[in-house]
Scaffold this motif. Structure first.
Motif, mmCIF file in Angstrom:
data_model
loop_
_atom_site.group_PDB
_atom_site.id
_atom_site.type_symbol
_atom_site.label_atom_id
_atom_site.label_comp_id
_atom_site.label_asym_id
_atom_site.label_seq_id
_atom_site.Cartn_x
_atom_site.Cartn_y
_atom_site.Cartn_z
ATOM 1 N N LEU A 1 0.825 -1.208 0.000
ATOM 2 C CA LEU A 1 0.000 0.000 0.000
ATOM 3 C C LEU A 1 0.859 1.256 0.000
ATOM 4 O O LEU A 1 0.515 2.253 -0.650
ATOM 5 N N LYS A 2 1.967 1.212 0.727
ATOM 6 C CA LYS A 2 2.847 2.388 0.815
ATOM 7 C C LYS A 2 3.467 2.710 -0.539
ATOM 8 O O LYS A 2 3.585 3.880 -0.910
ATOM 9 N N TRP A 3 3.861 1.691 -1.301
ATOM 10 C CA TRP A 3 4.446 1.921 -2.625
ATOM 11 C C TRP A 3 3.415 2.477 -3.603
ATOM 12 O O TRP A 3 3.782 3.111 -4.587
ATOM 13 N N ARG A 4 2.150 2.215 -3.348
ATOM 14 C CA ARG A 4 1.068 2.696 -4.216
ATOM 15 C C ARG A 4 0.198 3.713 -3.469
ATOM 16 O O ARG A 4 -1.013 3.735 -3.633
ATOM 17 N N MET A 5 0.843 4.550 -2.685
ATOM 18 C CA MET A 5 0.139 5.463 -1.783
ATOM 19 C C MET A 5 -0.805 6.395 -2.544
ATOM 20 O O MET A 5 -1.973 6.547 -2.192
ATOM 21 N N ASN A 6 -0.305 7.022 -3.593
ATOM 22 C CA ASN A 6 -1.140 7.965 -4.341
ATOM 23 C C ASN A 6 -2.333 7.269 -4.986
ATOM 24 O O ASN A 6 -3.445 7.810 -5.005
ATOM 25 N N ARG A 7 -2.104 6.070 -5.508
ATOM 26 C CA ARG A 7 -3.200 5.331 -6.124
ATOM 27 C C ARG A 7 -4.248 4.924 -5.099
ATOM 28 O O ARG A 7 -5.458 4.947 -5.377
ATOM 29 N N VAL A 8 -3.789 4.546 -3.904
ATOM 30 C CA VAL A 8 -4.719 4.146 -2.848
ATOM 31 C C VAL A 8 -5.616 5.322 -2.451
ATOM 32 O O VAL A 8 -6.841 5.178 -2.326
ATOM 33 N N VAL A 9 -5.008 6.495 -2.266
ATOM 34 C CA VAL A 9 -5.782 7.676 -1.868
ATOM 35 C C VAL A 9 -6.749 8.088 -2.980
ATOM 36 O O VAL A 9 -7.914 8.430 -2.714
ATOM 37 N N LEU A 10 -6.287 8.052 -4.234
ATOM 38 C CA LEU A 10 -7.178 8.396 -5.354
ATOM 39 C C LEU A 10 -8.321 7.398 -5.474
ATOM 40 O O LEU A 10 -9.463 7.777 -5.782
ATOM 41 N N ALA A 11 -8.029 6.105 -5.221
ATOM 42 C CA ALA A 11 -9.091 5.096 -5.256
ATOM 43 C C ALA A 11 -10.119 5.366 -4.162
ATOM 44 O O ALA A 11 -11.334 5.194 -4.373
#
Length: 303
Positions: free
Chosen positions: A122-132
């Protein structure tokens, strides 16, 4: 004529509104000026700016509702006025809650330190997680809006129906109210989980610094302690905001007297007002800008 208690409630309402509005307007102006000057904006600043705008809208709607209840209570019985006010407050409150949730998850993924594979993914895809999460909140808003119209119609007509249909109206009202409450449990659970895990991570890191003979007055240790205080303050305000929102919904159903609603509505200003100042204290740029403004005001007053 307003009573003495009504005047006190109105004064507290105006004070909460002014404090919350000044903090959120300050955040919005500073971030927008930085955005224009640098021609770029980080994800955190974008969320904070959107959060400030949604809170300004929420404060305006809450102030209008309080003004109607205190000074023109007869307007609250008009169907269109009550319906429009309630739906606007619910929508702005929904946006405020979800944006605060996205911000808490962003800070959790950015600051916390865990070795678990799920957290690292999740940390490596932080921006994607927040946008999702932002996209999911939009779908959640659509679901909330679809429930709002029939719920508002039933809530406003509950006390206008005859005795034979009153029970059916109340049952339908409770069903819709339960669904709306469950829709709020999602951001609450996400915020609680992320903030508690962030607090545990900060506490563990602070303890490790102390065990490694880092002084109590070390800037790193003090920064982590300040961060823990901010996390717990936000968590406390968020829980109060959620509980007061749910209590207000049930109070409107159980009691037809406006006096109970007035006291509950005072708590609506705690979260948008208190959290805005937590964000100002915790953000270096906002804090320095606020200190410069206060210093200029102090110099101006001395002159």
């Amino acid at each position: 004529m307003p009573t003495g208690l009504d005047k006190i409630i109105l004064i507290l309402t105006i004070a909460g509104f002014i404090i919350g509005l000044s903090g959120n307007v300050f955040i919005g102006l500073v971030n927008c000026s930085e955005w224009v000057k640098n021609r770029k904006v980080s994800l955190a600043d974008f969320i904070i700016t959107c959060l400030a705008i949604s809170r300004i809208s929420n404060l305006l709607v809450s102030m209008s509702s309080s003004w109607i209840l205190e000074l023109s209570p007869h307007l609250s019985t008009i169907y269109e006025v009550a319906k429009s006010t309630f739906m606007l407050w619910r929508i702005t409150n929904h946006l405020t809650t979800w944006l605060a949730t996205c911000l808490s998850i962003f800070y959790f993924l950015k600051i916390a330190h865990f070795s678990h594979s799920v957290f690292l993914w999740l940390k490596w895809r932080m921006n994607r997680v927040v946008l999702a999460l932002l996209v999911f909140s939009s779908f959640s808003l659509i679901f909330d809006f679809l429930l709002l119209k029939p719920f508002t119609n039933r809530s406003l007509n509950t006390y206008k129906t005859d005795e034979s249909n009153l029970t059916l109206h109340k049952i339908s009202y409770i069903k819709n109210l339960t669904l709306l409450s469950l829709n709020y449990f999602v951001p609450l659970a996400l915020s609680l989980t992320s903030l508690l895990l962030l607090f545990l991570s900060l506490m563990r890191h602070t303890r490790n610094l102390q065990l490694n003979s880092v002084g109590a007055g070390d800037p790193t240790t003090e920064a982590h302690r300040r961060a823990m205080k901010m996390v717990m303050s936000f968590l406390f305000l968020f829980i109060i905001h959620f509980l007061c929102t749910e209590v207000a919904m049930w109070v409107c159903f159980i009691f037809s007297n406006n006096e109970y609603i007035k006291f509950v509505m005072l708590t609506f200003y705690l979260f948008p007002s208190g959290h805005s100042f937590i964000l100002i204290v915790g953000n270096k740029r906002l804090r320095q800008t606020a200190l410069r403004i206060l210093w200029h005001l102090k110099s101006h007053l001395q002159r």
